[in-house]
Design a protein around this motif. Structure first.
Motif, PDB file in Angstrom:
ATOM      1  N   ALA A  24      12.839   2.908  -9.782  1.00 41.87           N
ATOM      2  CA  ALA A  24      14.244   3.304  -9.778  1.00 41.87           C
ATOM      3  C   ALA A  24      14.765   3.510  -8.359  1.00 41.87           C
ATOM      4  CB  ALA A  24      14.424   4.583 -10.593  1.00 41.87           C
ATOM      5  N   VAL A  25      13.846   3.678  -7.403  1.00 44.61           N
ATOM      6  CA  VAL A  25      14.324   3.855  -6.024  1.00 44.61           C
ATOM      7  C   VAL A  25      14.084   2.624  -5.157  1.00 44.61           C
ATOM      8  CG1 VAL A  25      14.169   6.387  -6.041  1.00 44.61           C
ATOM      9  CG2 VAL A  25      12.207   5.055  -5.250  1.00 44.61           C
ATOM     10  N   THR A  26      13.195   1.730  -5.590  1.00 43.38           N
ATOM     11  CA  THR A  26      12.968   0.496  -4.828  1.00 43.38           C
ATOM     12  C   THR A  26      12.347  -0.564  -5.725  1.00 43.38           C
ATOM     13  OG1 THR A  26      11.634  -0.545  -3.078  1.00 43.38           O
ATOM     14  CG2 THR A  26      10.768   1.491  -3.987  1.00 43.38           C
ATOM     15  N   PRO A  27      12.758  -1.836  -5.587  1.00 44.44           N
ATOM     16  CA  PRO A  27      12.186  -2.867  -6.464  1.00 44.44           C
ATOM     17  C   PRO A  27      10.698  -3.115  -6.173  1.00 44.44           C
ATOM     18  CG  PRO A  27      13.703  -3.848  -4.871  1.00 44.44           C
ATOM     19  CD  PRO A  27      13.815  -2.363  -4.717  1.00 44.44           C
ATOM     20  N   ILE A  28      10.308  -3.009  -4.908  1.00 41.88           N
ATOM     21  CA  ILE A  28       8.897  -3.245  -4.578  1.00 41.88           C
ATOM     22  C   ILE A  28       8.353  -2.040  -3.806  1.00 41.88           C
ATOM     23  CG2 ILE A  28       7.224  -4.828  -3.491  1.00 41.88           C
ATOM     24  CD1 ILE A  28       9.210  -7.075  -3.810  1.00 41.88           C
ATOM     25  N   PRO A  29       7.797  -1.044  -4.523  1.00 45.72           N
ATOM     26  CA  PRO A  29       7.286   0.140  -3.830  1.00 45.72           C
ATOM     27  C   PRO A  29       6.101  -0.218  -2.930  1.00 45.72           C
ATOM     28  CG  PRO A  29       7.290   0.431  -6.231  1.00 45.72           C
ATOM     29  CD  PRO A  29       7.595  -0.999  -5.964  1.00 45.72           C
ATOM     30  N   GLN A  30       6.010   0.463  -1.821  1.00 43.17           N
ATOM     31  CA  GLN A  30       4.902   0.235  -0.895  1.00 43.17           C
ATOM     32  C   GLN A  30       3.606   0.736  -1.545  1.00 43.17           C
ATOM     33  OE1 GLN A  30       4.888   2.553   2.595  1.00 43.17           O
ATOM     34  NE2 GLN A  30       3.649   1.052   3.685  1.00 43.17           N
ATOM     35  N   GLY A  31       2.556  -0.067  -1.442  1.00 40.90           N
ATOM     36  CA  GLY A  31       1.297   0.249  -2.123  1.00 40.90           C
ATOM     37  C   GLY A  31       0.752   1.627  -1.803  1.00 40.90           C
ATOM     38  N   ARG A  32       0.791   2.002  -0.530  1.00 45.02           N
ATOM     39  CA  ARG A  32       0.231   3.298  -0.128  1.00 45.02           C
ATOM     40  C   ARG A  32       0.964   4.446  -0.814  1.00 45.02           C
ATOM     41  NH1 ARG A  32       0.964   7.608   3.134  1.00 45.02           N
ATOM     42  NH2 ARG A  32      -0.869   8.383   4.249  1.00 45.02           N
ATOM     43  N   GLU A  33       2.286   4.340  -0.820  1.00 38.55           N
ATOM     44  CA  GLU A  33       3.080   5.432  -1.386  1.00 38.55           C
ATOM     45  C   GLU A  33       2.992   5.453  -2.911  1.00 38.55           C
ATOM     46  OE1 GLU A  33       3.808   7.566   0.704  1.00 38.55           O
ATOM     47  OE2 GLU A  33       3.384   6.224   2.382  1.00 38.55           O
ATOM     48  N   LEU A  34       2.950   4.253  -3.515  1.00 37.59           N
ATOM     49  CA  LEU A  34       2.837   4.201  -4.973  1.00 37.59           C
ATOM     50  C   LEU A  34       1.523   4.852  -5.404  1.00 37.59           C
ATOM     51  CD1 LEU A  34       4.190   3.274  -7.585  1.00 37.59           C
ATOM     52  CD2 LEU A  34       2.986   1.097  -7.371  1.00 37.59           C
ATOM     53  N   ASP A  35       0.441   4.570  -4.697  1.00 40.63           N
ATOM     54  CA  ASP A  35      -0.849   5.173  -5.039  1.00 40.63           C
ATOM     55  C   ASP A  35      -0.792   6.694  -4.903  1.00 40.63           C
ATOM     56  OD1 ASP A  35      -2.058   2.888  -5.792  1.00 40.63           O
ATOM     57  OD2 ASP A  35      -3.385   2.690  -4.060  1.00 40.63           O
ATOM     58  N   MET A  36      -0.154   7.157  -3.835  1.00 35.36           N
ATOM     59  CA  MET A  36      -0.037   8.598  -3.636  1.00 35.36           C
ATOM     60  C   MET A  36       0.715   9.225  -4.804  1.00 35.36           C
ATOM     61  SD  MET A  36      -1.138  10.659  -1.483  1.00 35.36           S
ATOM     62  CE  MET A  36      -1.107  10.781   0.283  1.00 35.36           C
ATOM     63  N   LEU A  37       1.784   8.541  -5.235  1.00 33.86           N
ATOM     64  CA  LEU A  37       2.577   9.046  -6.362  1.00 33.86           C
ATOM     65  C   LEU A  37       1.748   9.062  -7.651  1.00 33.86           C
ATOM     66  CD1 LEU A  37       5.404   9.806  -7.567  1.00 33.86           C
ATOM     67  CD2 LEU A  37       5.740   7.365  -7.950  1.00 33.86           C
ATOM     68  N   LEU A  38       1.103   7.941  -7.962  1.00 36.45           N
ATOM     69  CA  LEU A  38       0.413   7.819  -9.256  1.00 36.45           C
ATOM     70  C   LEU A  38      -0.753   8.787  -9.386  1.00 36.45           C
ATOM     71  CD1 LEU A  38       0.438   3.974  -9.986  1.00 36.45           C
ATOM     72  CD2 LEU A  38       2.123   5.724 -10.547  1.00 36.45           C
ATOM     73  N   THR A  39      -1.446   9.049  -8.275  1.00 33.71           N
ATOM     74  CA  THR A  39      -2.607   9.943  -8.380  1.00 33.71           C
ATOM     75  C   THR A  39      -2.183  11.367  -8.731  1.00 33.71           C
ATOM     76  OG1 THR A  39      -2.551  10.293  -5.984  1.00 33.71           O
ATOM     77  CG2 THR A  39      -4.097   8.641  -6.818  1.00 33.71           C
ATOM     78  N   ALA A  40      -0.879  11.655  -8.545  1.00 32.76           N
ATOM     79  CA  ALA A  40      -0.386  12.995  -8.916  1.00 32.76           C
ATOM     80  C   ALA A  40      -0.551  13.230 -10.415  1.00 32.76           C
ATOM     81  CB  ALA A  40       1.081  13.133  -8.510  1.00 32.76           C
ATOM     82  N   GLY A  41      -0.434  12.182 -11.222  1.00 29.71           N
ATOM     83  CA  GLY A  41      -0.571  12.328 -12.676  1.00 29.71           C
ATOM     84  C   GLY A  41      -1.924  12.912 -13.051  1.00 29.71           C
ATOM     85  N   GLU A  42      -2.976  12.392 -12.471  1.00 25.66           N
ATOM     86  CA  GLU A  42      -4.327  12.866 -12.782  1.00 25.66           C
ATOM     87  C   GLU A  42      -4.570  14.261 -12.197  1.00 25.66           C
ATOM     88  OE1 GLU A  42      -3.694   9.684 -12.849  1.00 25.66           O
ATOM     89  OE2 GLU A  42      -4.900   8.977 -14.526  1.00 25.66           O
ATOM     90  N   ARG A  43      -3.913  14.556 -11.081  1.00 26.06           N
ATOM     91  CA  ARG A  43      -4.085  15.899 -10.490  1.00 26.06           C
ATOM     92  C   ARG A  43      -3.524  16.969 -11.404  1.00 26.06           C
ATOM     93  NH1 ARG A  43      -4.179  15.704  -4.131  1.00 26.06           N
ATOM     94  NH2 ARG A  43      -4.128  17.940  -4.363  1.00 26.06           N
ATOM     95  N   ILE A  44      -2.395  16.656 -12.049  1.00 30.20           N
ATOM     96  CA  ILE A  44      -1.824  17.622 -13.003  1.00 30.20           C
ATOM     97  C   ILE A  44      -2.838  17.859 -14.121  1.00 30.20           C
ATOM     98  CG2 ILE A  44      -0.016  17.957 -14.754  1.00 30.20           C
ATOM     99  CD1 ILE A  44       1.858  16.328 -12.875  1.00 30.20           C
ATOM    100  N   SER A  45      -3.350  16.768 -14.674  1.00 33.79           N
ATOM    101  CA  SER A  45      -4.290  16.883 -15.797  1.00 33.79           C
ATOM    102  C   SER A  45      -5.512  17.711 -15.448  1.00 33.79           C
ATOM    103  CB  SER A  45      -4.794  15.496 -16.209  1.00 33.79           C
ATOM    104  OG  SER A  45      -3.835  14.829 -16.939  1.00 33.79           O
ATOM    105  N   MET A  46      -6.102  17.425 -14.284  1.00 33.30           N
ATOM    106  CA  MET A  46      -7.385  18.083 -13.977  1.00 33.30           C
ATOM    107  C   MET A  46      -7.206  19.592 -13.846  1.00 33.30           C
ATOM    108  SD  MET A  46      -8.132  17.089 -10.017  1.00 33.30           S
ATOM    109  CE  MET A  46      -7.266  17.894  -8.685  1.00 33.30           C
ATOM    110  N   ALA A  47      -6.090  19.995 -13.246  1.00 32.49           N
ATOM    111  CA  ALA A  47      -5.873  21.434 -13.067  1.00 32.49           C
ATOM    112  C   ALA A  47      -5.567  22.112 -14.397  1.00 32.49           C
ATOM    113  CB  ALA A  47      -4.737  21.660 -12.072  1.00 32.49           C
TER     114      ALA A  47
END
Ligand code: ADP
Ligand code: ASP
Ligand code: MG
Length: 423
Positions: A56-79
């Motif tokens: 929604a903010v960019t058609p082609i997200p930068q790989g580094r930033e996308l990975d940083m974003l996606l790993t947040a999902g698992e961090r929520i779960s683990m805690a």
């Protein structure tokens, strides 16, 4: 006392109730006297929602930033899961992939694990705690950036940790009772397989049966680690993924063990390609140089009058834009006429070790497709697999028809889908 690695997928921990149910299950294993390491995925469809947010903010997200974003999902779960276990009176400590020692290469979005150094996990379980590890993520050895292992990658985290910790078993808990002869969401008559070999499971996973991540099966095979795929919603025994079927081949082997379908690929046709030595090499070199995986390839016979041919191939839809961009850049050099991009295709595969000794499989398969009016656009085979590309709209009908044609339908419906949205 053993060491058990348990992995819980997103649908098993979709909400607070799910977290509590899973926490109770983990605690029961701990109470039985085992050391327990848990790998957890992002809650429900969190990963898809985070991808939508990025798009929604960019058609082609930068790989580094996308990975940083996606790993947040698992961090929520683990805690959250660690808290739910604490609430039951047991000690649980959560760790990111990086803290758990999951070291990868630096290819964002589909990093490969190159080493696992689980010192902190070993310390945690030796002190009597339950270790909870965020799935699907690691840290790049070179760049020290956070990486992800590709969609469904938490399975691979679990098996890699199980291998590094020399666990007795890796249990993959999901929203169905095990590995079935087809996706129960599409073929309700699918049967649960008691065992499936690494070889068959590799082909099924590669063909799109997302119940297990492909790399996780590769890893398990390399370390000869048994995987038990089962439901987190039922106590039922699941499917064992092992080197050989336990009957040792004495029982007559089923010709086909399963049918897999895949809607994640797109077809690119390079139209009007000069039929000269080296041209295909140039096209696929450019694709490979951009880290894009190609699955099926078909080249038409060149029209004698023009000396031009068409080359079609499939790539993951997620890489479709990138692939067409790469080809557009070499259009002048290669001299092809145009590109056609079709993302309304589906892939249907039949997998079975018995194919080796049964020559009639292809004929039965194609006859079943013809009888149900399904047109075949591309074909590829391996020793124990046949895959075809069909129109996406025909895919589910084709899967049911193939399942029936090979006598795989269960007499009574046994497949239950306990949760998840099938996304
Ligand atoms: P999780 O969130 O637990 O990782 P996934 O959605 O990745 O779960 O994988 C489980 C899903 O895999 C099932 O709900 C089912 O729809 C799908 N699936 C595809 N092929 C098969 C198969 N052959 N056997 C069982 N499930 C399958
Ligand atoms: N959360 C990630 C995904 O949805 C990884 C996983 O579930 O295995 O792909
Ligand atoms: Mg999964």
């Amino acid at each position: 006392m053993g060491l058990i690695v348990q992995k819980f997928g997103g649908s098993s921990v979709a909400d607070a109730e799910g977290m509590k149910r899973v926490a109770a299950r983990i605690v029961a294993t701990k109470k039985a006297g085992h050391q327990v390491v848990v790998v957890v995925s992002a809650m429900g469809d969190t990963t898809d929602e985070l991808i939508e947010l990025a798009n929604a903010v960019t058609p082609i997200p930068q790989g580094r930033e996308l990975d940083m974003l996606l790993t947040a999902g698992e961090r929520i779960s683990m805690a959250v899961l660690a808290m739910a276990i604490n609430n039951l009176g047991f000690e649980a400590l959560s760790f990111t992939g990086s803290q758990a020692g999951v070291i990868t290469d630096s290819v964002h979005g589909k990093a490969r694990i190159i080493d696992v150094t689980p010192g902190r996990i070993r310390e945690a379980i030796d002190s009597g705690a339950i270790a909870i590890v965020a799935g699907f993520q690691g840290i790049s050895q070179d760049t020290k950036d956070i990486t992800t292992l590709g969609r469904g990658g938490s399975d691979t985290t679990a098996v890699a940790l199980a291998a590094a910790l020399d666990a007795d078993v890796c249990e993959i808990y999901t929203d169905v009772d095990g590995v079935f002869s087809a996706d129960p969401r599409v073929v309700p008559a699918a049967r649960k397989l008691t065992t499936v070999t690494y070889e068959e499971m590799l082909e099924l996973a590669a063909a799109g049966a997302k119940v297990l991540h492909l790399r996780c099966v590769e890893y398990a095979r390399r370390y000869n680690l048994p995987i038990h795929v089962r439901s987190s919603f039922s106590p039922n025994e699941g499917t064992w993924v092992v080197e050989n079927h336990p009957d040792g081949g004495t029982m007559e082997q089923a010709i086909i063990s399963g049918v897999a379908h895949d809607k994640s690929e797109a077809k690119i046709t390079v139209v009007g390609v000069p039929d000269r030595t080296g041209i295909a090499a140039r096209i696929f070199q450019a694709i490979a140089d951009n880290d894009i995986n190609v699955d099926m390839i078909v080249q038409n016979v060149s029209a004698a009058a023009t000396g031009l041919t068409d080359i079609s191939f499939t790539v993951s839809k997620a890489e479709g834009q990138k692939a067409t961009g790469v080809l557009q850049r070499i259009q002048g050099e290669v001299g092809f006429a145009s590109l056609i991009y079709d993302d309304t295709i589906g892939k249907l595969s039949l997998v079975g070790a018995g194919m080796r000794s049964h020559p009639g499989v292809t004929a039965t398969f194609f006859a079943a497709m013809a009888d149900s009016g399904v047109n075949i656009e591309m074909i590829s085979t391996s020793e124990i697999r046949i895959s075809i590309i069909v129109k996406e709209a025909d895919l589910e009908r084709a899967a049911k028809a193939a399942h029936t044609a090979f006598g795989l339908d269960a007499d009574q419906i046994e497949a239950v889908v306990y949760g998840g949205t099938g996304r």
